[in-house]
Design an enzyme around this catalytic site. Sequence first.
Site, PDB file in Angstrom:
ATOM      1  N   GLU A 165      25.803  -7.186 -15.730  1.00 43.61           N
ATOM      2  CA  GLU A 165      24.957  -6.840 -16.871  1.00 43.61           C
ATOM      3  C   GLU A 165      24.151  -8.043 -17.347  1.00 43.61           C
ATOM      4  OE1 GLU A 165      26.567  -4.577 -20.060  1.00 43.61           O
ATOM      5  OE2 GLU A 165      28.225  -3.744 -18.884  1.00 43.61           O
ATOM      6  N   ARG A 180      38.883   1.147 -14.630  1.00 38.26           N
ATOM      7  CA  ARG A 180      38.340   2.474 -14.327  1.00 38.26           C
ATOM      8  C   ARG A 180      39.374   3.585 -14.479  1.00 38.26           C
ATOM      9  NH1 ARG A 180      33.079   1.508 -15.010  1.00 38.26           N
ATOM     10  NH2 ARG A 180      32.267  -0.061 -13.573  1.00 38.26           N
ATOM     11  N   GLU A 192      31.308  -5.453 -14.136  1.00 31.60           N
ATOM     12  CA  GLU A 192      30.019  -4.799 -14.365  1.00 31.60           C
ATOM     13  C   GLU A 192      28.948  -5.866 -14.508  1.00 31.60           C
ATOM     14  OE1 GLU A 192      31.126  -0.471 -16.237  1.00 31.60           O
ATOM     15  OE2 GLU A 192      30.263  -1.962 -17.584  1.00 31.60           O
ATOM     16  N   ASP A 204      30.972  -7.166 -18.132  1.00 34.27           N
ATOM     17  CA  ASP A 204      31.776  -6.293 -18.982  1.00 34.27           C
ATOM     18  C   ASP A 204      32.880  -5.674 -18.119  1.00 34.27           C
ATOM     19  OD1 ASP A 204      32.442  -5.136 -21.413  1.00 34.27           O
ATOM     20  OD2 ASP A 204      31.319  -3.320 -20.988  1.00 34.27           O
ATOM     21  N   THR A 240      35.159  -9.464 -22.121  1.00 34.09           N
ATOM     22  CA  THR A 240      33.751  -9.494 -21.722  1.00 34.09           C
ATOM     23  C   THR A 240      33.380 -10.961 -21.597  1.00 34.09           C
ATOM     24  OG1 THR A 240      33.248  -7.445 -22.921  1.00 34.09           O
ATOM     25  CG2 THR A 240      31.393  -8.875 -22.368  1.00 34.09           C
ATOM     26  N   GLN A 259      39.587   4.240 -18.120  1.00 31.36           N
ATOM     27  CA  GLN A 259      38.316   4.844 -18.528  1.00 31.36           C
ATOM     28  C   GLN A 259      38.262   6.327 -18.192  1.00 31.36           C
ATOM     29  OE1 GLN A 259      34.937   2.889 -16.778  1.00 31.36           O
ATOM     30  NE2 GLN A 259      33.444   4.272 -17.684  1.00 31.36           N
ATOM     31  N   ARG A 293      31.867  13.437 -13.066  1.00 32.12           N
ATOM     32  CA  ARG A 293      31.375  14.800 -13.321  1.00 32.12           C
ATOM     33  C   ARG A 293      30.537  15.242 -12.129  1.00 32.12           C
ATOM     34  NH1 ARG A 293      30.051  11.725 -17.551  1.00 32.12           N
ATOM     35  NH2 ARG A 293      27.899  11.655 -16.806  1.00 32.12           N
ATOM     36  N   TYR A 313      37.635   8.487 -21.661  1.00 29.65           N
ATOM     37  CA  TYR A 313      36.217   8.365 -22.014  1.00 29.65           C
ATOM     38  C   TYR A 313      35.641   9.597 -22.706  1.00 29.65           C
ATOM     39  CZ  TYR A 313      34.133  11.297 -18.322  1.00 29.65           C
ATOM     40  OH  TYR A 313      33.733  12.344 -17.544  1.00 29.65           O
ATOM     41  N   THR A 348      25.739  -1.768 -16.798  1.00 25.59           N
ATOM     42  CA  THR A 348      25.707  -2.197 -15.401  1.00 25.59           C
ATOM     43  C   THR A 348      24.321  -2.018 -14.803  1.00 25.59           C
ATOM     44  OG1 THR A 348      28.005  -1.540 -15.179  1.00 25.59           O
ATOM     45  CG2 THR A 348      26.769  -1.883 -13.156  1.00 25.59           C
ATOM     46  N   TYR A 373      23.660   1.450 -21.613  1.00 25.68           N
ATOM     47  CA  TYR A 373      23.925   2.122 -20.335  1.00 25.68           C
ATOM     48  C   TYR A 373      22.582   2.427 -19.693  1.00 25.68           C
ATOM     49  CZ  TYR A 373      26.841   5.444 -17.564  1.00 25.68           C
ATOM     50  OH  TYR A 373      27.546   6.107 -16.584  1.00 25.68           O
ATOM     51  N   HIS A 419      23.031   3.489 -11.884  1.00 20.20           N
ATOM     52  CA  HIS A 419      24.457   3.359 -12.171  1.00 20.20           C
ATOM     53  C   HIS A 419      24.980   4.607 -12.886  1.00 20.20           C
ATOM     54  CE1 HIS A 419      28.287   1.584 -13.292  1.00 20.20           C
ATOM     55  NE2 HIS A 419      28.042   1.875 -14.556  1.00 20.20           N
ATOM     56  N   GLU A 460      31.080   1.625  -7.575  1.00 17.42           N
ATOM     57  CA  GLU A 460      29.960   2.160  -6.804  1.00 17.42           C
ATOM     58  C   GLU A 460      30.011   1.699  -5.349  1.00 17.42           C
ATOM     59  OE1 GLU A 460      26.074   2.050  -9.261  1.00 17.42           O
ATOM     60  OE2 GLU A 460      27.418   0.576 -10.182  1.00 17.42           O
ATOM     61  N   ASP A 498      27.162  -2.166 -26.391  1.00 13.39           N
ATOM     62  CA  ASP A 498      26.937  -2.095 -24.950  1.00 13.39           C
ATOM     63  C   ASP A 498      26.162  -0.826 -24.628  1.00 13.39           C
ATOM     64  OD1 ASP A 498      27.130  -3.148 -22.408  1.00 13.39           O
ATOM     65  OD2 ASP A 498      28.964  -2.072 -21.932  1.00 13.39           O
ATOM     66  N   LYS A 522      37.461  -1.015 -21.853  1.00 12.36           N
ATOM     67  CA  LYS A 522      36.380  -1.997 -21.912  1.00 12.36           C
ATOM     68  C   LYS A 522      36.659  -3.174 -22.846  1.00 12.36           C
ATOM     69  CE  LYS A 522      33.114   0.489 -19.651  1.00 12.36           C
ATOM     70  NZ  LYS A 522      32.243   0.029 -18.567  1.00 12.36           N
TER      71      LYS A 522
END
Length: 439
Positions: free
Chosen positions: A213, A249, A211, A245, A269, A252, A154, A256, A371, A140, A145, A385, A138, A265
């Site tokens: 995708e 959260r 997600e 996917d 899927t 995650q 962050r 992560y 995503t 990114y 996103h 989001e 997978d 994750k």
Amino acid sequence: MNTLDATHDPSARSWLASANVAGGAFPLQNLPFGVFRRAHTAQAYRGGVAIGDQIIDLKALAEARLFSEEAAHGVIAGSQSSLNALMQLGPKTWRALRRSLFEGLTRGSALEPKLRECLVPQHEASYALPALIGDYTDFYISVYHATAIGKLFRPDNPLLPNYKWIPIGYHGRSSSIGVSGQSFPRPRGQKSAAAGAAAPIVGTSARLDYELEMGIFIGAGNAPGTAISMETADDHIFGMCLLNDWSARDLQAWEYQPLGPFLAKNFATTISPWVVTLQALAPFRVPFARPAGDPEPLPYLDSRQNREAGAIDIRLEALIQTSRMQARGEPPQRLSTTSFRHAYWTISQLVAHHTVNGCNLRPGDLLGSGTQSGPTPEEAGSLVELSLGGTRKLKIGSDEHRTFLEDGDIVIFRGWCERPGAVSIGFGDVRGQVLAASQ
């Protein structure tokens, strides 16, 4: 790179009336591949090709022996219980089979009577995964996103410095990939406790998300220790599908760092049953360019053909249907729309990067795009989001709200391509449902 040929002729029409309906997903110019059998039977699964509201049964077509040479090899390979053998044969066979199918299905073809005997109505079919998926990676590749998620996790450093230099990816779990219609229990795992707590807790995810995708199926692979170049990458891609996917959260956020997603994750899927070939997508290729001021890709991730037509304008839509909506017979509600053309990296770059270290890809391997979100907030491809990290409730239907998914929710993705001068094609849809936690 796949180029336009007679199979893209916008004036061509099929003898099958349902293939000529304006805006239909599966016209003569599409011809996607999948694996199916007649529903409620013990019939073996076999490959098929969607046309209008029907499926060309490749097993029946192989037994009819209507095609010859390269196309015949493709039919035999595609008639098996997975498409891996067909994927392995490479673009020469794929193109020959596509052309023979196109010619046989075109209005006035002498093969019409025999091909009609190979038709199965789509509403009478059940579907399996298109391929035996040995590995799943997978990526990114939506900078929009990545930036939005980065701001949540962050705030002081949302987009890490390597993002614009390298297609970021992680190794996913192929065993939990299911075909459209998949349902799964809400996942459990470790997550952070209340602020100031000394230890995490183990519990059911309260921040379950989707997600939006695209999936990329590998065709012919590469030998271990060799790299696939940008110039040949498209020849190693069989086609694309829709992919959800699902993501927990809260799990995650806790797990992560430092190695990325794991239990957040790998519980489920979901992919669409139909794989649209790159040949069918050729009319919808568009130039790939970086925003002004961003670094240009390193040489192994760059080519003239990628700059000229590396991106693909695939329109994407995410919808939700809650339990209440299902009970009241209300249609799904759209959550967002976007386009795959906004991706920061192209599918050729994903393949080139995945193999630059000598990693060998195999027929049926699946790559996820990550995503797909667009440049505006309304084009976000996930609830995290759209809800601004769970701080904004989205109005659903007449009397409900969501920040994250609740038990019973069905999520549906749709994808299609359109442009002036070309016949629009579609991916069908992919749907999955969240069930209550099993423990």
